[in-house]
Structure formats: C-alpha cells, structure tokens
Design a protein around this motif. Structure first.
Motif, PDB file in Angstrom:
ATOM      1  N   GLN A  11       0.528   5.305   1.359  1.00 61.39           N
ATOM      2  CA  GLN A  11      -0.294   6.177   2.180  1.00 61.39           C
ATOM      3  C   GLN A  11       0.077   7.618   1.881  1.00 61.39           C
ATOM      4  OE1 GLN A  11       0.224   5.803   6.431  1.00 61.39           O
ATOM      5  NE2 GLN A  11      -1.579   7.021   6.894  1.00 61.39           N
ATOM      6  N   LEU A  15       4.564   7.215   1.718  1.00 61.82           N
ATOM      7  CA  LEU A  15       4.846   6.262   2.789  1.00 61.82           C
ATOM      8  C   LEU A  15       4.281   4.920   2.354  1.00 61.82           C
ATOM      9  CD1 LEU A  15       5.828   5.677   5.672  1.00 61.82           C
ATOM     10  CD2 LEU A  15       3.632   6.523   6.512  1.00 61.82           C
ATOM     11  N   GLY A  52      -4.643  12.680   3.135  1.00 63.97           N
ATOM     12  CA  GLY A  52      -5.962  12.911   2.571  1.00 63.97           C
ATOM     13  C   GLY A  52      -6.468  11.816   1.654  1.00 63.97           C
ATOM     14  N   LEU A  53      -5.628  10.836   1.365  1.00 62.89           N
ATOM     15  CA  LEU A  53      -6.033   9.758   0.457  1.00 62.89           C
ATOM     16  C   LEU A  53      -6.078   8.407   1.148  1.00 62.89           C
ATOM     17  CD1 LEU A  53      -3.994  10.731  -2.737  1.00 62.89           C
ATOM     18  CD2 LEU A  53      -6.411  11.180  -2.249  1.00 62.89           C
ATOM     19  N   GLY A  54      -5.629   8.331   2.380  1.00 68.99           N
ATOM     20  CA  GLY A  54      -5.639   7.065   3.090  1.00 68.99           C
ATOM     21  C   GLY A  54      -4.654   6.079   2.486  1.00 68.99           C
ATOM     22  N   LEU A  55      -4.963   4.794   2.601  1.00 66.37           N
ATOM     23  CA  LEU A  55      -4.121   3.748   2.039  1.00 66.37           C
ATOM     24  C   LEU A  55      -4.708   3.277   0.720  1.00 66.37           C
ATOM     25  CD1 LEU A  55      -3.415   3.545   5.181  1.00 66.37           C
ATOM     26  CD2 LEU A  55      -2.670   1.236   4.611  1.00 66.37           C
ATOM     27  N   TYR A 103       0.847  -1.174   0.000  1.00 66.45           N
ATOM     28  CA  TYR A 103       0.000   0.000   0.000  1.00 66.45           C
ATOM     29  C   TYR A 103       0.895   1.242   0.000  1.00 66.45           C
ATOM     30  CZ  TYR A 103      -3.769  -3.055   1.706  1.00 66.45           C
ATOM     31  OH  TYR A 103      -4.705  -4.046   1.850  1.00 66.45           O
ATOM     32  N   GLN A 142      -4.056   0.435  -2.400  1.00 67.78           N
ATOM     33  CA  GLN A 142      -3.334  -0.803  -2.680  1.00 67.78           C
ATOM     34  C   GLN A 142      -2.609  -0.708  -4.016  1.00 67.78           C
ATOM     35  OE1 GLN A 142      -5.621  -4.489  -3.389  1.00 67.78           O
ATOM     36  NE2 GLN A 142      -4.400  -5.402  -1.766  1.00 67.78           N
TER      37      GLN A 142
END
Lengths: 114, 115
Positions: B37, B88, B40-43, B35, B45
């Motif tokens: 990170q 990240l 503002g977009l989260g995780l 994933y 895949q």
C-alpha cells in the motif's frame, strides 16, 4: 481488464452530516463489488459487498452502497457520520464466478470534523 | 480467534540486506496474497497463492519472492531490498470454497523502510 476509480482522495465532513464516497469501475464482465475500511494503523476490514440480488447493500454500522450497472458505480453513503467513521475507505472489484482477482481503488480518506 | 498475523510489524533495514516478512493464517484458507500500500496508489497485489506449492505473480512482483510450503504460511522475501520497496505491506487470505469465498481477511500490516 478491470479497474476501479475513486476520484476523491480526501473527504472532510462535519459530524452528523451525510456523506457519499464515490466509486466507479470498469469491466467487460459481471463483477463483484466491495467496500473495505481501514482504521488508523490497522489492516483492511470488509465493510459491505455486492455479489448479486438487491442492488442496495447495507453494513451493520449504517453505511450503504448501491450497485448501478448503467453508471458502473458503487457509491458508499451514510446519512449521518460519527467521529468513529474517520478512516480510509477502499472500493474493490473482482470478476464474478470462479477465481477472482481483486483490484482495489486508490482509497478515500474520510475525515469527520467534530 | 480467526486471524492473519504478520511479523514483524515494523522493520527498518538497509539496501541489499535480505529480509523475510512472515504471514500466517489459522482459518485453513487456500488462497493467500501479499499487497503493498502506497499513498495515492491504493493496494497493489505482489504475489498470490491458490494453495500449497501454487504461487503466481500479481501486478507488482519485481524484487519479491514468495513460497507456500505449508497451507497456513506465506512468507514474503526481499532478496536485495531497495528504497523503492519502502511501503506498507499487507497479507490477506480467503477460502476458495464455502459462503465466504469472496471475502478477504487482512493482516495488521508491516511497515518496511529501506534506507
């Protein structure tokens, strides 16, 4: 397709106050629901999950979440927060049964103020 | 100790210089995933693997490659990194059978900066 919405990007709350972090999902099939927590500079850890059965699920550190099918929600609550709860919280959803692709929300940063 | 490890934890590189981020798990999990990170977009895949030699694209695979030659390892390869891959990165694994098949175990993360 499944999706997850966490409307609050940041939630400041005073120590010992209650908190609710909101999560809504959309899916046309049965789902599993999860809350993950990410402490600063760490990876994600599973906080709690709903697979089936009782709609109220609890974690070992006092958080709880309730699966509400009619409102397609899985809000996370804690009656009294502690400084150590400061973290980012992610709601996630996957289809139930078989292989499940997990979709994460955008996260909510909980800031506990002393 | 059961864990997912990633190396390096931090990496600064330049555009176009090939790099590999390693991921290893010691829990004999069949499923592994990468994933990214972003604020503002989260995780999101990137790629996942259901078992050795079985990989598939996630939601944002462009610019990445993976391989799964051994069950425990799932390296992420950036053949020609670009600044928009600054992010990240998290590796995760989970079993596909047994009582914990729904729970993903995450590595500590790799912070990549592409200049």
């Amino acid at each position: 397709a499944q999706s997850v919405t966490q409307l609050d990007s940041q939630v400041p709350v005073f120590e010992e106050a209650p908190v609710e972090l909101r999560c809504n999902y959309s899916s046309s099939v049965s789902v599993y629901l999860f809350w993950y927590v990410q402490y600063p500079n760490q990876g994600l850890q599973l906080l709690l999950k709903y697979l089936s059965g009782s709609t109220l699920v609890e974690s070992i550190n006092g958080f709880e979440a309730e699966f509400n099918k009619s409102q397609t929600s899985f809000h996370l609550r804690k009656p009294s927060v502690h400084i150590s709860d400061t973290a980012e919280y992610f709601c996630a959803v996957s289809y139930s049964g078989g292989y499940q692709k997990v979709t994460f929300g955008t996260g909510t940063k909980l800031q506990v103020i002393p | 100790e059961a864990q997912v490890t990633q190396n390096p934890r931090y990496l600064i590189t330049v555009t176009g210089k090939k790099l590999t981020v390693t991921c290893s798990q010691n829990m004999n999990h069949e499923y592994m995933s990468w994933y990214r990170q972003d604020p503002g977009l989260g995780l999101r895949q990137i790629y996942y693997s259901m078992n050795v030699e079985v990989t598939d694209k996630g939601d944002v695979p462009e610019g990445y490659k993976v391989s799964r030659k051994e069950k425990r390892n799932f390296p992420l390869i950036l053949e020609s990194p670009s600044p928009n891959q600054t992010s990240l990165y998290f590796c995760a694994s989970r079993p596909l059978a047994g009582p914990s098949t729904d729970t993903q175990y995450f590595g500590p993360g790799t912070r990549l900066t592409v200049l």
